[in-house]
Structures are given as structure tokens and as C-alpha cells.
Design an enzyme around this catalytic site. Structure first.
Site, PDB file in Angstrom:
ATOM      1  N   GLU A   1       2.204   3.403  -3.583  1.00  0.00           N
ATOM      2  CA  GLU A   1       3.555   3.781  -4.024  1.00  0.00           C
ATOM      3  C   GLU A   1       4.635   3.174  -3.147  1.00  0.00           C
ATOM      4  O   GLU A   1       5.657   2.697  -3.647  1.00  0.00           O
ATOM      5  CB  GLU A   1       3.696   5.308  -4.030  1.00  0.00           C
ATOM      6  CG  GLU A   1       5.100   5.743  -4.411  1.00  0.00           C
ATOM      7  CD  GLU A   1       5.281   7.250  -4.515  1.00  0.00           C
ATOM      8  OE1 GLU A   1       4.427   7.997  -4.010  1.00  0.00           O
ATOM      9  OE2 GLU A   1       6.287   7.657  -5.105  1.00  0.00           O
TER      10      GLU A   1
ATOM     11  N   ASP B   1      -1.579   7.013  -3.609  1.00  0.00           N
ATOM     12  CA  ASP B   1      -0.369   7.799  -3.347  1.00  0.00           C
ATOM     13  C   ASP B   1      -0.562   8.435  -1.968  1.00  0.00           C
ATOM     14  O   ASP B   1      -1.386   9.334  -1.797  1.00  0.00           O
ATOM     15  CB  ASP B   1      -0.167   8.872  -4.423  1.00  0.00           C
ATOM     16  CG  ASP B   1       1.224   9.479  -4.346  1.00  0.00           C
ATOM     17  OD1 ASP B   1       1.811   9.452  -3.243  1.00  0.00           O
ATOM     18  OD2 ASP B   1       1.719   9.981  -5.371  1.00  0.00           O
TER      19      ASP B   1
ATOM     20  N   ILE C   1       1.286  10.364  -0.013  1.00  0.00           N
ATOM     21  CA  ILE C   1       1.546  11.814  -0.059  1.00  0.00           C
ATOM     22  C   ILE C   1       2.004  12.110  -1.486  1.00  0.00           C
ATOM     23  O   ILE C   1       3.066  11.633  -1.906  1.00  0.00           O
ATOM     24  CB  ILE C   1       2.672  12.287   0.899  1.00  0.00           C
ATOM     25  CG1 ILE C   1       2.397  11.906   2.348  1.00  0.00           C
ATOM     26  CG2 ILE C   1       2.856  13.807   0.777  1.00  0.00           C
ATOM     27  CD1 ILE C   1       3.504  12.346   3.332  1.00  0.00           C
ATOM     28  N   ASP C   2       1.227  12.841  -2.236  1.00  0.00           N
ATOM     29  CA  ASP C   2       1.713  13.299  -3.538  1.00  0.00           C
ATOM     30  C   ASP C   2       2.198  14.729  -3.336  1.00  0.00           C
ATOM     31  O   ASP C   2       1.414  15.614  -2.975  1.00  0.00           O
ATOM     32  CB  ASP C   2       0.627  13.243  -4.615  1.00  0.00           C
ATOM     33  CG  ASP C   2       1.215  13.586  -5.967  1.00  0.00           C
ATOM     34  OD1 ASP C   2       2.156  12.894  -6.393  1.00  0.00           O
ATOM     35  OD2 ASP C   2       0.786  14.581  -6.580  1.00  0.00           O
TER      36      ASP C   2
ATOM     37  N   THR D   1       5.750  14.967  -1.938  1.00  0.00           N
ATOM     38  CA  THR D   1       6.601  14.745  -0.765  1.00  0.00           C
ATOM     39  C   THR D   1       7.673  15.828  -0.616  1.00  0.00           C
ATOM     40  O   THR D   1       7.978  16.262   0.497  1.00  0.00           O
ATOM     41  CB  THR D   1       7.237  13.342  -0.829  1.00  0.00           C
ATOM     42  OG1 THR D   1       6.177  12.388  -0.780  1.00  0.00           O
ATOM     43  CG2 THR D   1       8.187  13.085   0.330  1.00  0.00           C
TER      44      THR D   1
ATOM     45  N   ASP E   1      -0.053   8.523  -9.212  1.00  0.00           N
ATOM     46  CA  ASP E   1      -0.101   9.982  -9.362  1.00  0.00           C
ATOM     47  C   ASP E   1      -1.360  10.413 -10.119  1.00  0.00           C
ATOM     48  O   ASP E   1      -1.806  11.552  -9.980  1.00  0.00           O
ATOM     49  CB  ASP E   1       1.100  10.493 -10.187  1.00  0.00           C
ATOM     50  CG  ASP E   1       2.445  10.137  -9.580  1.00  0.00           C
ATOM     51  OD1 ASP E   1       2.638  10.389  -8.382  1.00  0.00           O
ATOM     52  OD2 ASP E   1       3.318   9.610 -10.316  1.00  0.00           O
TER      53      ASP E   1
HETATM   54  C1  IPD Z   1       5.795  13.553  -7.429  1.00  0.00           C
HETATM   55  C2  IPD Z   1       4.901  14.745  -7.593  1.00  0.00           C
HETATM   56  C3  IPD Z   1       5.571  15.786  -8.471  1.00  0.00           C
HETATM   57  C4  IPD Z   1       5.964  15.222  -9.810  1.00  0.00           C
HETATM   58  C5  IPD Z   1       6.837  14.001  -9.628  1.00  0.00           C
HETATM   59  C6  IPD Z   1       6.117  12.968  -8.765  1.00  0.00           C
HETATM   60  P1  IPD Z   1       5.662  12.220  -5.092  1.00  0.00           P
HETATM   61  O1  IPD Z   1       5.173  12.553  -6.622  1.00  0.00           O
HETATM   62  O2  IPD Z   1       3.655  14.402  -8.153  1.00  0.00           O
HETATM   63  O3  IPD Z   1       4.707  16.868  -8.716  1.00  0.00           O
HETATM   64  O4  IPD Z   1       6.661  16.193 -10.543  1.00  0.00           O
HETATM   65  O5  IPD Z   1       7.133  13.463 -10.899  1.00  0.00           O
HETATM   66  O6  IPD Z   1       6.962  11.851  -8.586  1.00  0.00           O
HETATM   67  O7  IPD Z   1       7.020  11.591  -5.214  1.00  0.00           O
HETATM   68  O8  IPD Z   1       5.680  13.493  -4.348  1.00  0.00           O
HETATM   69  O9  IPD Z   1       4.622  11.253  -4.661  1.00  0.00           O
HETATM   70 CA    CA Z   2       3.275  11.003  -6.504  1.00  0.00          CA
HETATM   71 CA    CA Z   3       4.060   9.877  -3.049  1.00  0.00          CA
END
Ligand code: IPD
Ligand code: CA
Ligand code: CA
Length: 285
Positions: A77, A104, A106-107, A109, A232
Site C-alpha cells: 500500500e 497491507d 497495517i490494515d 491505521t 485489503d
Molecule cells: C482501511 C480499513 C478500513 C476500511 C477502509 C480501508 P487502512 O484500510 O480496512 O476498515 O473501512 O476503507 O482503507 O487505510 O487502515 O489500511
Molecule cells: Ca487497508
Molecule cells: Ca494500510
């Protein structure tokens, strides 16, 4: 020597062992860094965050993968410009690589920044466009979800099986509030309003990848969200398939690395779930 004939193992490390090692190391590091973010940047909106810890986690994973598999392609990402167009372009350009790692770092963040303990590291390996290895690691619960295509999905040695719920009415469902507040958020809100009275309840916990792992583990019976990215979804998609569930585009077509509008479920409720989501979006296209 013809590269095609090389075995899928380098330095006697298997793909899954490297993926687990990367996720565990990155996850532990992220956990140590919780509460010490120094550099918070906004991407597309105040809901779209990145920190130096996202970037550091990705570097750590990338270096480890490169050490073992220097010829493999890598899509993380933090190596892609913000926004849906750049994300779509990045996966379109890399999806046909023989081996592609999709990461990813950190999913979740936003959760990480606020100290809300629901975030993970998500790592997938695709072979010619098909995910063959998946690891999602939640460092706060020390839960490592792993799957290999054709070999099942596991969390710490326990086989993952999707829920038995037979109808939407019996189902606990998750979704997200997408960071894209112009296009994706209003669409997801329409679906949320339509779906909420039809299911047992809804959870919105802020990590798409971890929600997918929870569908695989039978803790949720479904998950949907608009406008997500390959990083994701790739690992979660294999976990769910290997746990007996289903993952498709919101129009019901089969999952590929380029899908952005995801519907994931235990399989049993899938067609009812897709039908209701389609109804919720009528007149929105
Ligand atoms: C997000 C998370 C979140 C989702 C967002 C994503 P990130 O990823 O998965 O749950 O609702 O659409 O962008 O930015 O924390 O890697
Ligand atoms: Ca993510
Ligand atoms: Ca992320």
C-alpha cells in the site's frame, strides 16, 4: 537454467513460512510502537491516514521477502500513490506477475492511531493472479490466521470453518465506512440502511482484512464494503475460501485481485446477501 523450472522454494524457506515470519515480525514491531506515532499524515481526506509506522512495517516486510525471493514482484500500500485510480493502476500493472506479494502493512491505521485494538498485518502471495498463500496477523490478540490454497485455513493449528448461519436474519455482518467520503461512503451508507433491518446486527470495527479473517473464523457471517484495494482483500479472500465461504464482487461475479467492491460470506447466505446489496444500490449507478 530456465527460470520456469526452479522449484517454488528458495534457501529451503517455503512461501508460507516467509509470509508468517514477515507478519509476525511486523506485527510485533507495530504493537511495540502503539501509542508512539510521531508523524501522522493525511492522504485523500482526514479519514485516510498514514504514519511512519505503516511505512516502516512495509519496509520490514519488503526487505524480508526480497531476501528470500528477490525475483518476486511486490505490491504494498505505501508504495502506491493515494486514491482509487492509482490503486487500480498498480494492481492492473502487477497482477500478471508470476509471483506477486500483496501487502497491507497495517490494515486499520485509524484504529492504530487512536489506540483502538483492532488492526492487523495482511500478506498474500498470488501466483499468476491467483492467491495461493495468505497470512493475517492481529498482534493485539496474538492471532495468526494462515491459509494455503487447497490446504485449508488455520489459526494457531485450529482449522477455520465459516459460520452455519442459514439466513441474513440470523447473521452478524460487518462493513466499513470507506475513507473515500465522496463516492464510496454514501454508497455504503445506502447499503447499510437497507441491510441493517434485515440482519441480526452489524459491526463496523475498522479493519477490512481482520473482518475477512473473522468471516473465515465463523465469528461473522458476512462482510461487504465499497472501494477497497487489493491489499485489503487478497489474504482475506483465500482465508474465507479455504474455510468454506464465498468471496465475490458486489455484482456477484467471481473474486479477482482487481475487485474493489467486496461481498464475503459463509456461502450459505451469499446469494441473499448479494441480492439485498444490489437492491440497496438500485438507482445509484
Ligand atoms: C482501511 C480499513 C478500513 C476500511 C477502509 C480501508 P487502512 O484500510 O480496512 O476498515 O473501512 O476503507 O482503507 O487505510 O487502515 O489500511
Ligand atoms: Ca487497508
Ligand atoms: Ca494500510
Amino acid at each position: 537454467m530456465n527460470e520456469e523450472k526452479l522449484p517454488p522454494v528458495v534457501g529451503s524457506k517455503s512461501f508460507i513460512a516467509v509470509a508468517i515470519n514477515c507478519a509476525a515480525k511486523a506485527g510485533e514491531w507495530i504493537k511495540i510502537k502503539l501509542g508512539s506515532v510521531e508523524n501522522l499524515e493525511l492522504k485523500c481526506s482526514s479519514a485516510d491516514l498514514v504514519t511512519e509506522i505503516d511505512k516502516g512495517s512495509e519496509q520490514l516486510i519488503k526487505k524480508l521477502i526480497r531476501t528470500h525471493f528477490p525475483n518476486h514482484a511486490f505490491l504494498g500500500e505505501e508504495g502506491v500513490e493515494p486514491g482509487a485510480a492509482a490503486s487500480s493502476k498498480a494492481i492492473a500493472e502487477t497482477k500478471d506477475a508470476e509471483y506477486l506479494w500483496i501487502v497491507d502493512p497495517i490494515d486499520g491505521t485509524t484504529n492504530f492511531v487512536h489506540g483502538f485494538p483492532f488492526f492487523c498485518v495482511s500478506i498474500a502471495l498470488a501466483y499468476k493472479g491467483e492467491v495461493i498463500v495468505a497470512v493475517i496477523y492481529d498482534p493485539m490478540k496474538d492471532e495468526l490466521f494462515v491459509a494455503e490454497r487447497g490446504k485449508g485455513a488455520y489459526v494457531h493449528g485450529k482449522r477455520l470453518v465459516v459460520s452455519q448461519d442459514a439466513t441474513l436474519e440470523q447473521s452478524l455482518i460487518a462493513t466499513g465506512f470507506p475513507a473515500d467520503q465522496i463516492y464510496a461512503l454514501p454508497l455504503n451508507m445506502k447499503s447499510l440502511q437497507h441491510i441493517a433491518p434485515k440482519v441480526r446486527n452489524i459491526r463496523v470495527s475498522g479493519s477490512a482484512a481482520l473482518h475477512m479473517a473473522y468471516v473465515a473464523a465463523g465469528r461473522l457471517s458476512g462482510f461487504w464494503e465499497m472501494n477497497l484495494n487489493s491489499w485489503d482483500l487478497a489474504a482475506g479472500s483465500l482465508l474465507i475460501q479455504e474455510a468454506g465461504g464465498m468471496v465475490t464482487d458486489i455484482d456477484g461475479s467471481h473474486y479477482t485481485l482487481e475487485v474493489r467492491n467486496i461481498v464475503a460470506s459463509n456461502g450459505t447466505i451469499h446469494s441473499q446477501f448479494v441480492d439485498e446489496l444490489q437492491k440497496s444500490l438500485q438507482n445509484s449507478k
